[in-house]
Design an enzyme around this catalytic site. Structure first.
Site, short mmCIF file in Angstrom:
data_model
loop_
_atom_site.label_atom_id
_atom_site.label_comp_id
_atom_site.label_asym_id
_atom_site.label_seq_id
_atom_site.Cartn_x
_atom_site.Cartn_y
_atom_site.Cartn_z
N LYS A 76 0.86 -1.18 0.00
CA LYS A 76 0.00 0.00 0.00
C LYS A 76 0.90 1.23 0.00
O LYS A 76 1.92 1.27 0.71
CB LYS A 76 -0.89 -0.03 1.25
CG LYS A 76 -1.93 1.10 1.30
CD LYS A 76 -2.86 0.93 2.51
CE LYS A 76 -3.93 2.02 2.55
NZ LYS A 76 -4.87 1.86 3.68
N SER A 151 -9.81 1.90 2.71
CA SER A 151 -8.90 2.67 1.88
C SER A 151 -7.86 1.80 1.15
O SER A 151 -7.27 2.26 0.17
CB SER A 151 -8.16 3.70 2.75
OG SER A 151 -7.36 3.03 3.71
N SER A 175 -10.22 -0.48 6.84
CA SER A 175 -9.56 -0.30 5.54
C SER A 175 -8.83 -1.51 4.98
O SER A 175 -8.40 -1.50 3.84
CB SER A 175 -8.58 0.88 5.61
OG SER A 175 -9.29 2.09 5.59
#
Lengths: 482, 484, 95
Positions: A76, A151, A175
């Site tokens: 990420k 997210s 997330s």
């Protein structure tokens, strides 16, 4: 090859079936052809990945390979990666090439992993759909018109789309678990403090926690083996021995006590999701578990408390982005205030600005007690609910999300509607306990996630239960057609 | 109308840790810009603070020294505001649960009485960097070397009523932190800075007037001047029918006045909240006791001991006890020489004069305490006179060796040979007949003073080396013999 | 709790955010909605409940006082928007 799990790829590397360079190159090639539609990567680090793969192959031929040596994964874009742009999905950091590595990145480097690149995400991890990314939304591999969740939407889309066998994610209010559910993969939010936050760009410090995303519980265990551990650079990191998470995977579930919170099965929830979750729970019963209804009475307060605590911490955490030492600086500032306001006004997107303002307001003079302190008190009530429930049962189960993946743009103009998608995940971050989402069926052709919640440091238990479920079912093996 | 000033002080003492409060960068003063600012100090995205154990120990030492309550649980808060030398956009400080609670110190007032001044609290925080406005024409340069240096902010009660009391308080705090070794006390380098809160009210009035805060004053003299000036400014304004604006003022040492700093004053709302990257600090009683047990001797205790052990006067004892190094120097000197009074005179006189003149710290004095003690021994055993001793001191300062080596090399040994002195005395008596006549004709009780003239002549003739006691004895004996 | 334009302007200033004139109204509405949502908390009596700052009520660990970071200026300033003579540059601050 792309249907192989991380564990299977590790075997393939170990047996010499393929080299890390071959494996890495095939993933890089696949990213090139497939990611145009998914937009799951912000930055693909081809050169660095091949160099790492080559080094891994050398390490292997020297007889020094570990389990993870040569395995390609994605990160990420919230984890600072030295020499690589680390954007956090924001224009603010579009040109930020991190001068240092996050501890999580260091851990994977030490283990000999190969990083394919940095995955798309909601800007500063603020969002549940990936639509707040400066780089455009990532898309759901099951239906490109749908969001992958957020997210960590890019990580989920990349894993589900077979562009990476596994990826890192972070979970502040769901997330990891929510995009894992929406994309039909397996994701784990560890106990707060289990994975170092050093170098993981902060959204809400007291809630943020990094964790693995992959297709199976076993792969999650392999990832967590690398990620977890005490870090002296993070004051909130917990100094507690890390088990080998793969060891307990095959334990029997006989006698496992499962609690079903009634609050997770009522209200605004898609009936197909309820059905799939109930089917999954029956499967656990077949595996020897017992089930009882429990209550988490303060569940409905989690979203209000979260939307004070997270924005308050974020408003302060994001003050460092001022255009002085790194990050976006506006053109030709007339004075200092102009530089601050325009750099931040231009560098941050709408949702980030909205949360900064909510947090700024909640902390401003005269409101602290009514908002922030109150939210921390409610937080304790929510935690107590979990502590009480987990004194009666081993694992709490329920749906990860109230709905399957929604259409792009469907909720982006209504922040509150978006926030409500996190209703089942958000309370766990407030309590700090570990939770997982595993695929357990489909609703209208879109994946459904089952959430498993355990007590502090019960990651082994969650992985064991998930693995046993995945031995008995094949939901996690379903692949989107591309 | 008679006015009364009410003064409270906030002192920022930089703690003498090697590394910063939340990072492993050096705190050394004077490095090239930004060479001691690491990723944490620069607030790079993702970086996190970890608290320095030594900063905690030093803060607790101070708390114990002023007999304060030490908070069982102490918490770091974030004070949010934007400024270019504040990299995170907040200062990590303490508002709700400071590390040191209510304590006190005693200050000595003129005339020997003491006054107790309350210390409200002392909390830990991080220093900001430096903004350099003069380096570039249209830009300000930011140096973050200082960012993250640990500070102990010591807040007093508004217990002081004059500039003199305020300075006595600041000096006392300065003496405590330097004696504890928790702050180098260097005011010129900004290691020890003071904000002065001043208000005035009619004498007898309970209610406090509006106060002003004069920031970052960095010398004892400026503190006194700034407060005196501010008291007069406020009284003048009120007497002219104006009211005092509550504001921050900046002391300008060049103009010797304070001026308003409105630019920084715009409605600040610091949005304090507990720092989620740091956890509560829990201090147990054992930890505090351990620190209490190995606390170095403090100025008050040392002063009392100097009076008791060395029979020093109050003033000498106070001066010599104020700083650990000075006190230690004196003690070694006194013990070597076996004469405390003589040691006190020399340390406060010749030694201090030289240190000041050469801007030298006592810790690196070329004349060590042992050397000075050795010199004083030679005065006491009559090897040299006090006058010659100053000459020897000069030579020792210049690095020419210890007292005995200098005396030997320069042939400064006192003449005690009675025959040699007697011939000098006889010479002086025969060369100064008119003065001898005066002596002889004078009333016996006036003669004592007149002998000084002959003393001077004899000492001169001996180049200072004759033993003054012997000279005086012989002179008296011979002159009195002539008179009778 | 309802926020108006001037509230939004004040908050945006505190947070040093430039907000376009035409967006202020929408922010005011969004923020009002969010505050209405969080105001559900006010119905709960939390007297005597200790605020929870860290999930496990853990306590601060201490780092030993050692200099572990050397001069990394050139490396760390590669990402800086404006540097001159080793100093970060910002528009002139008038004191």
């Amino acid at each position: 090859m792309f249907e192989k799990t991380l564990a299977e790829l590790a075997q393939g590397l170990a047996s010499g079936e393929f080299s890390s360079v071959e494996l890495t190159r095939s993933y890089l090639d696949r990213i090139k052809t497939e990611d145009g539609a998914l937009n799951s990567f912000i930055t693909v680090t081809e050169t660095e990945a091949l160099a790492q793969a080559e080094a891994a192959d050398q390490r292997r031929s020297a007889g020094e390979a570990g389990t993870f040596t040569g395995l390609p994964i994605a990160h990420k874009d919230i984890f600072c990666t030295q020499g690589v742009r680390t954007s956090c999905g924001s224009r603010m950091l579009d040109s930020f090439v991190s001068p240092y590595n996050a501890t999580v990145i260091e851990n994977f480097n030490t283990a000999g992993a190969v990083s394919l690149g940095k995955t798309n995400m909601d800007e500063f991890a603020m969002g549940s759909s990936n639509e707040s990314s400066f780089y455009g939304p990532a898309r759901n591999p099951w239906n490109n018109d749908c969001v992958p969740g957020g997210s960590s939407g890019g990580s989920a889309a990349a894993v589900a789309g077979r562009l990476a066998p596994a990826a890192t994610g972070t979970d502040t209010g769901g997330s990891i678990r929510q995009p894992a559910a929406l994309c039909g993969i397996t994701g784990l939010k560890p106990t707060y403090g289990r994975v170092s936050r050093y170098g993981m760009i902060a959204y809400a410090s007291s809630l943020d926690q990094g964790g693995p995303m992959a297709r199976t519980a076993e792969d999650n265990a392999m990832m967590l083996n690398v990620m977890a551990g005490f870090d002296p650079k993070d004051s909130t990191s917990i100094d507690k021995a890390v088990p080998d998470y793969t060891l307990a995977l095959n334990d029997s579930l006989k006698g496992l006590k499962i609690g079903l919170p009634k609050e997770f099965f009522s209200g605004e929830i898609d009936p197909q999701i309820t059905t799939q979750v109930q089917n999954a729970i029956r499967e656990f019963e077949a595996l020897g578990a017992t089930v009882k209804e429990i209550s988490l009475p303060n569940t409905q307060l989690a979203i209000p408390a979260y939307y004070i605590i997270a924005p308050a911490e974020a408003s302060s955490n994001l003050s460092r982005f001022d255009g002085v030492r790194y990050g976006h600086r506006c053109e030709e500032p007339t004075d200092l205030e102009d530089m601050y306001k325009r750099s931040r006004g231009e560098g941050f997107g709408e949702e980030v600005k909205r949360r900064i303002m909510v947090g700024t307001y909640a902390l401003s003079e005269g409101f602290y007690d009514a908002y922030y302190k109150k939210a921390l008190q409610i937080r304790r009530l929510i935690q107590q609910d979990y502590v009480n429930a987990l004194s009666e049962v081993d694992i709490i189960m329920g749906p990860t999300t109230p709905h399957p993946a929604f259409k792009l743009g469907e909720k982006s103009s209504d922040p509150i509607a978006m926030y409500m998608e996190d209703i089942f995940t958000i309370s766990l971050n407030l309590a700090g306990m570990p939770g997982m989402s595993i695929p357990c069926g489909f609703a209208n052709g879109l994946p459904v996630g089952l959430q498993l919640i355990g007590n502090y440091f019960a990651e082994e238990r969650l992985l064991n239960a998930s693995h046993q479920f995945q031995q008995a079912t094949d939901w996690h093996k379903q692949a989107p057609t591309s | 109308m008679e006015w009364e000033a009410v003064i409270g002080l906030e002192i920022h003492a930089q703690l003498a840790t090697k590394s910063k409060i939340f990072s492993g960068a050096s705190t050394a003063f004077g490095a090239e810009p930004n060479t001691q600012a690491c990723a944490v100090d620069l607030a790079l995205p993702g970086t996190l603070p970890v608290f320095n154990a030594e900063a905690l120990r030093m803060a607790v030492m101070f708390g114990v020294a002023i007999e304060a309550d030490i908070g069982h649980t102490s918490v770091f808060d974030r004070k949010n505001y934007f400024y270019p030398d504040l990299p995170k956009g907040y200062q990590t400080s303490q508002l709700f649960h400071p590390i040191v609670g209510i304590g006190h110190i005693d200050i000595e007032l003129e005339g020997g009485s003491t006054k107790r001044i309350g210390v409200t609290l002392a909390h830990l925080e991080e220093d900001a960097g430096k903004s350099l406005h003069e380096e570039f024409p249209s830009m300000t340069g930011i140096d973050l070397n200082r960012a993250g240096t640990p500070l102990l902010e010591i807040v007093s009660e508004p217990d002081m009523r004059s500039a003199e009391e305020a300075v006595a308080y600041v000096k006392k705090i300065h003496a405590i932190v330097t004696n504890l070794g928790i702050c180098d006390g260097n005011m010129a380098e900004g290691s020890f800075r003071c904000d002065c809160n001043v208000s005035v009210r009619p004498k007898g009035e309970e209610k406090l007037g509006n106060r002003t805060e004069s920031k970052n004053i960095n010398s004892f003299r400026f503190i006194e001047k700034a407060i005196k000036g501010e008291i007069i400014r406020q009284i003048d304004l009120i007497e002219d029918g104006h009211t005092i604006t509550q504001e921050t003022r900046l002391y300008d040492a060049n103009k010797d006045e304070t001026r308003s700093m409105r630019s920084k004053e715009e409605a600040n709302d610091y949005r304090y909240f507990p720092c989620p990257d740091l956890l509560p600090i829990v201090i147990d009683d054992d930890y505090v006791e351990q620190i209490r047990n190995c606390l170095p001797e403090l100025p008050d205790a040392r002063k009392a001991r100097f009076i008791e052990q060395f029979k020093l006067g109050d003033y000498d004892a106070m001066v010599l006890s104020a700083y650990r190094e000075l006190g230690g120097f004196f003690e070694t000197t006194a013990n070597t020489a076996g004469d405390a009074k003589l040691a006190a005179n020399w340390v406060m006189g010749e030694l201090s004069k030289h240190l000041n003149q050469h801007d030298t710290d006592i810790t690196v004095s070329p004349v060590t305490a042992e050397m000075l003690g050795g010199l004083l021994l030679r005065i006491k055993d009559n090897t040299i006179t006090g006058k010659i001793a100053k000459q020897v001191f000069e030579a020792m300062w210049a690095g020419e060796g210890n007292a005995d080596e200098v005396i030997e090399a320069k042939g400064l040994k006192q003449v005690t040979d009675t025959g040699a002195i007697e011939s000098l005395v006889d010479e002086v008596i025969s060369d100064n007949q008119p003065q001898v006549d005066q002596y002889v004709n004078a009333e016996p009780d006036k003669r004592g003073k007149m002998i000084g003239f002959f003393m001077g002549k004899v000492m001169q003739a001996s180049q200072g080396k004759a033993n003054p006691g012997q000279v005086q004895g012989l002179l008296k004996q011979k002159l009195d013999a002539l008179a009778n | 709790m309802s926020l108006d334009r001037s509230d939004v302007e004040k908050i945006a200033h505190l947070a040093r955010l430039n907000i376009a004139e035409q967006d202020i109204q929408e922010y005011a509405e969004n923020l009002t909605d969010i505050l209405d949502l969080v105001d559900q908390m006010q119905a709960i009596d939390t007297t005597d409940i200790k605020p929870m700052a860290h999930p496990m009520d853990a306590i601060q660990r201490l780092r030993s006082d050692a200099v572990t970071e050397g001069n990394q200026r050139d490396h760390l300033q590669t990402v800086a928007p404006a540097v001159e003579a080793g100093l970060f540059q910002v528009p002139k601050v008038i004191e």
